[in-house]
Design a protein around this motif. Structure first.
Motif, PDB file in Angstrom:
ATOM      1  N   SER A   1      11.794   7.532  25.750  1.00 28.27           N
ATOM      2  CA  SER A   1      11.175   8.495  26.662  1.00 28.27           C
ATOM      3  C   SER A   1      10.795   7.844  27.991  1.00 28.27           C
ATOM      4  O   SER A   1      10.919   8.469  29.048  1.00 28.27           O
TER       5      SER A   1
ATOM      6  N   TYR B   1      13.991   7.416  29.997  1.00 22.50           N
ATOM      7  CA  TYR B   1      14.405   8.720  30.506  1.00 22.50           C
ATOM      8  C   TYR B   1      13.509   9.178  31.662  1.00 22.50           C
ATOM      9  O   TYR B   1      14.001   9.612  32.714  1.00 22.50           O
TER      10      TYR B   1
ATOM     11  N   TRP C   1       5.148  18.060  24.541  1.00 18.63           N
ATOM     12  CA  TRP C   1       5.558  17.353  23.340  1.00 18.63           C
ATOM     13  C   TRP C   1       4.746  17.837  22.162  1.00 18.63           C
ATOM     14  O   TRP C   1       3.551  18.013  22.232  1.00 18.63           O
TER      15      TRP C   1
ATOM     16  N   ASP D   1       5.588  10.248  23.279  1.00 14.23           N
ATOM     17  CA  ASP D   1       6.483  10.358  24.421  1.00 14.23           C
ATOM     18  C   ASP D   1       5.828  10.862  25.698  1.00 14.23           C
ATOM     19  O   ASP D   1       6.259  10.512  26.792  1.00 14.23           O
TER      20      ASP D   1
ATOM     21  N   SER E   1       4.819   8.462  28.568  1.00 15.95           N
ATOM     22  CA  SER E   1       5.888   7.980  29.451  1.00 15.95           C
ATOM     23  C   SER E   1       6.021   8.872  30.680  1.00 15.95           C
ATOM     24  O   SER E   1       6.261   8.391  31.793  1.00 15.95           O
TER      25      SER E   1
END
Length: 155
Positions: free
Chosen positions: A3, A6, A22, A96, A99
């Motif tokens: 994550s 990305y 999330w 995640d 991030s």
């Protein structure tokens, strides 16, 4: 940390991300008083019964949190709580979404707060029979409407 890779790539490309939602365990609910064990200082303000879904953000994602929980509540008759909290509280920055926060994208966690109500969290006894299918379906239907509303607001 896929994550993070990305989110950094999105930032490097200058991509506009409306929201990152999330889902961090959303299927366990208990109506027994005392079944929710929030960490301090959240335990001073939030329910002691683990029958709600939580919407959690950091300070910079506060507007997204308010939009999402207002949408959820307008479309769902399911108990919900929202909180803007620092990622240093236990469980907040474990997944995640952190991030995306690190890349200054708006992100919120939607969770049943498993580590604080679910004795089987990350154990061999964490089996599908512990999921409350009816409540899970109601939460998912509410989240679907949140996503639809966020898309309308941002277009």
């Amino acid at each position: 940390m896929g994550s993070l890779v990305y989110a950094k790539e999105c930032r490097d490309r200058g991509e506009y991300i409306v929201a990152m939602l999330w889902l961090e365990t959303i299927g366990y609910y208990c109506d027994e008083p005392g079944s929710q064990k929030c960490p301090f200082p959240l335990n001073l303000a939030y329910p002691l019964t683990g029958n709600f879904i939580g919407f959690i953000s950091n300070l910079s994602s506060g507007n997204l949190l308010r939009q999402a929980i207002a949408s959820f509540r307008s479309h769902s008759q399911f108990p919900s709580e929202g909180a803007i909290v620092p990622h240093l509280l236990p469980g907040i920055g474990w997944s995640d979404g952190r991030s995306f926060w690190q890349q200054d994208y708006p992100a919120i966690m939607i969770t049943d707060t498993a580590p604080f109500r679910y004795a089987y969290y990350h154990t061999i006894e964490d089996t599908p029979d512990k999921i409350n299918d009816d409540r899970l379906a109601r939460v998912v239907a509410g989240i679907e409407r949140v996503v639809a509303d966020l898309v309308k607001v941002k277009n």
